[in-house]
Design an enzyme around this catalytic site. Structure first.
Site, PDB file in Angstrom:
ATOM      1  N   CYS A 154      -5.820  -9.788   3.186  1.00 14.47           N
ATOM      2  CA  CYS A 154      -6.898  -8.828   3.475  1.00 14.47           C
ATOM      3  C   CYS A 154      -8.227  -9.485   3.850  1.00 14.47           C
ATOM      4  CB  CYS A 154      -7.096  -7.918   2.271  1.00 14.47           C
ATOM      5  SG  CYS A 154      -5.562  -7.158   1.732  1.00 14.47           S
ATOM      6  N   VAL A 161       0.828  -1.207   0.000  1.00 18.14           N
ATOM      7  CA  VAL A 161       0.000   0.000   0.000  1.00 18.14           C
ATOM      8  C   VAL A 161       0.863   1.257   0.000  1.00 18.14           C
ATOM      9  CG1 VAL A 161      -1.744   1.284   1.297  1.00 18.14           C
ATOM     10  CG2 VAL A 161      -1.872  -1.213   1.157  1.00 18.14           C
ATOM     11  N   LEU A 191      -6.747  -1.282  -3.104  1.00 19.26           N
ATOM     12  CA  LEU A 191      -5.778  -1.768  -4.094  1.00 19.26           C
ATOM     13  C   LEU A 191      -5.762  -3.283  -4.073  1.00 19.26           C
ATOM     14  CD1 LEU A 191      -2.795   0.586  -3.144  1.00 19.26           C
ATOM     15  CD2 LEU A 191      -4.683   1.035  -4.726  1.00 19.26           C
ATOM     16  N   GLY A 195     -13.899 -21.021  -6.546  1.00 15.78           N
ATOM     17  CA  GLY A 195     -12.516 -21.466  -6.449  1.00 15.78           C
ATOM     18  C   GLY A 195     -12.270 -22.038  -5.066  1.00 15.78           C
TER      19      GLY A 195
END
Ligand code: UGA
Length: 432
Positions: A267, A15, A157, A260
């Site tokens: 995160c 970040v 992000l 999946g």
């Protein structure tokens, strides 16, 4: 009109480094500060310590044009700065079941001990709800002669496309409680703001919650589709047709509906647990929020159990796992689902031999983990009968079908669906 600002950023991880370089690239004057001397030495030589598309180019360009500098010295880095962003890690702490804030508060101490002018401190690290109040208290207790303003600016992000996400944000959230911080942040972000990238001013409590709510909602979508995938397998339905069809409904949206092996990374697992923890602390009983991560863990366990069953059926004890990163496009193995599946299998079967391949992430797997690291993918495929595809790397998709003719393939990401006619091809959410 662009107004050049002097910015310090504490922490040069995913970040901090991406933010620092993108601000510098827009023309701001940026100093990135990190305590890790090796990292700063590398950055000063234009070597990126992380693998992230487009990052090293930005590094070279902005070092050359002197828009960015890197230092371990806080006093030097904070000198004459208008803004100081905090972007340090807040890793999950098993004991407290929430984020470890020691790096954040240590960064705050370093800032308070080294500022030499009035400044706006902006927290970018993902923090448990209410952390800004603790920061405010600490700033107040410090009683510095300078005026300090506090703001919150969560990041959105996604690893592997972090530079693009920063440069073309879907939204910029600023949690502010005074006009000086609002004006400064709007000036800093002005080059990134347009119709499709709006800036939203809100209070700090909302900014903190927007971050957790966004990540938890995306994690919920992934968990939901993974539960539907299990139903699909049992009923003869096809999860890819289901995801595609659901996604065509604009109210649902087509993103984060790919089934999946569950979500991983630094995160989603941490943030879903942390939000559930905050709800509990607020004496709220919120079953959806409480169970997102529980569902994800079950997805991983369910896959491992099915693989175990297959090993039993075929009386096998060795396999190749293709993919170690928690998703393609990154070498990050934090909370990686492939590695979790492997641990489950190793716990269940003492005599199992597992080889693992990944185009980028193998270097992060500790040598003492009982795994053979594949040096040559084609040879490893030849050497094994059972192959699990766990990360959706493009190079896996491009492998020739010939290589898998006599193999049992368990495809957890649908990357080799061209093998669908092979009788020993098992795709998650279709026939596995
Ligand atoms: C996530 C968010 O997407 C970012 O917006 C956020 O800023 C970031 O966390 C953060 O808090 O720092 P990231 O962890 O890099 O970014 O990865 P994602 O692309 O969101 O994927 C998370 C996991 O979900 C991966 O394991 C991925 O394989 C899985 N996933 C994602 C699916 O299984 N299916 C999908 O359809 C999408």
């Amino acid at each position: 009109m662009f107004v050049k600002k002097n910015i310090a950023i504490i922490g040069s991880g995913y970040v901090g480094l991406v933010s620092a370089l993108c601000f510098a690239d827009m023309g701001h004057n940026v100093t990135a500060i990190d305590k890790d001397t090796d990292k700063i030495a590398k950055l000063n030589k234009a070597i990126s310590p992380i693998y992230e598309a487009g990052l090293e180019n930005l590094l070279k360009k902005n070092l050359a044009n002197k828009n960015i500098s890197f230092t371990t010295n806080f006093a030097e880095g904070l000198k004459n700065k208008d803004a100081c962003f905090i972007a340090v890690g807040t890793p999950y702490d098993e004991k407290t079941q929430t984020s470890n804030l020691s790096y954040l508060f240590s960064a705050l101490d370093d800032i308070l001990n080294n500022i030499s002018n009035d400044i706006v401190i902006i927290n970018k690290s993902t923090v448990p709800l209410g952390t800004a109040e603790l920061i405010k208290q600490k700033i107040e207790d410090y009683k510095t002669k300078y005026k300090i303003y506090l703001a919150s600016n969560p990041e959105f992000l996604s690893q592997g496309r972090a530079v693009k996400d920063f440069q073309f944000p879907m939204r910029i959230i600023i949690g502010i409680e005074d006009e000086i911080s609002e004006k400064l942040l709007k000036d800093i972000y002005r080059p990134f703001i347009n119709e499709s990238s709006p800036i939203i001013s809100t209070n700090i409590a909302s900014a903190e919650l927007i971050k957790y709510a966004s990540n938890s909602f995306l994690a919920l979508k992934v968990s939901f589709i993974n539960e539907i995938a299990q139903i699909a397998t049992k009923t003869g339905a096809n999860i890819e047709d289901i995801s595609y069809s659901m996604g065509l409904d604009e109210r649902i949206g087509d993103k984060f509906l790919k089934s999946g092996p569950g979500y991983g990374g630094s995160c989603f697992p941490k943030d879903t647990i942390s939000l559930a923890h905050s709800a509990k602390e607020l004496s709220l009983d919120l079953p959806i929020i409480k169970n997102i991560n529980f569902s994800n863990n079950l997805t991983v366990k369910n896959i491992a159990d099915k693989i175990d069953l297959l090993l039993q059926q075929y009386n096998m004890s060795d396999l190749l796992v293709m993919g170690a990163a928690f998703k393609a496009g990154t070498d990050d193995i934090r909370d990686s689902q492939p590695l979790k599946i492997i641990s489950y299998l190793q716990e269940k079967r003492k005599n199992i031999n597992i080889e693992i391949h990944d185009p980028f992430a193998l270097k992060h797997i500790a040598e003492n983990v009982n795994l053979k690291k594949s040096q040559d993918l084609k040879k490893s495929i030849k050497d094994h009968k059972l192959i699990i595809i766990a990360t959706e790397w493009r190079e896996y998709q491009e492998l020739s079908s010939e290589l898998f003719l006599d193999k049992i393939v368990i495809d957890l990401r649908g990357v080799l669906r061209k093998l669908a006619n092979n009788k020993n091809y098992f795709q998650l959410g279709v026939n596995f």
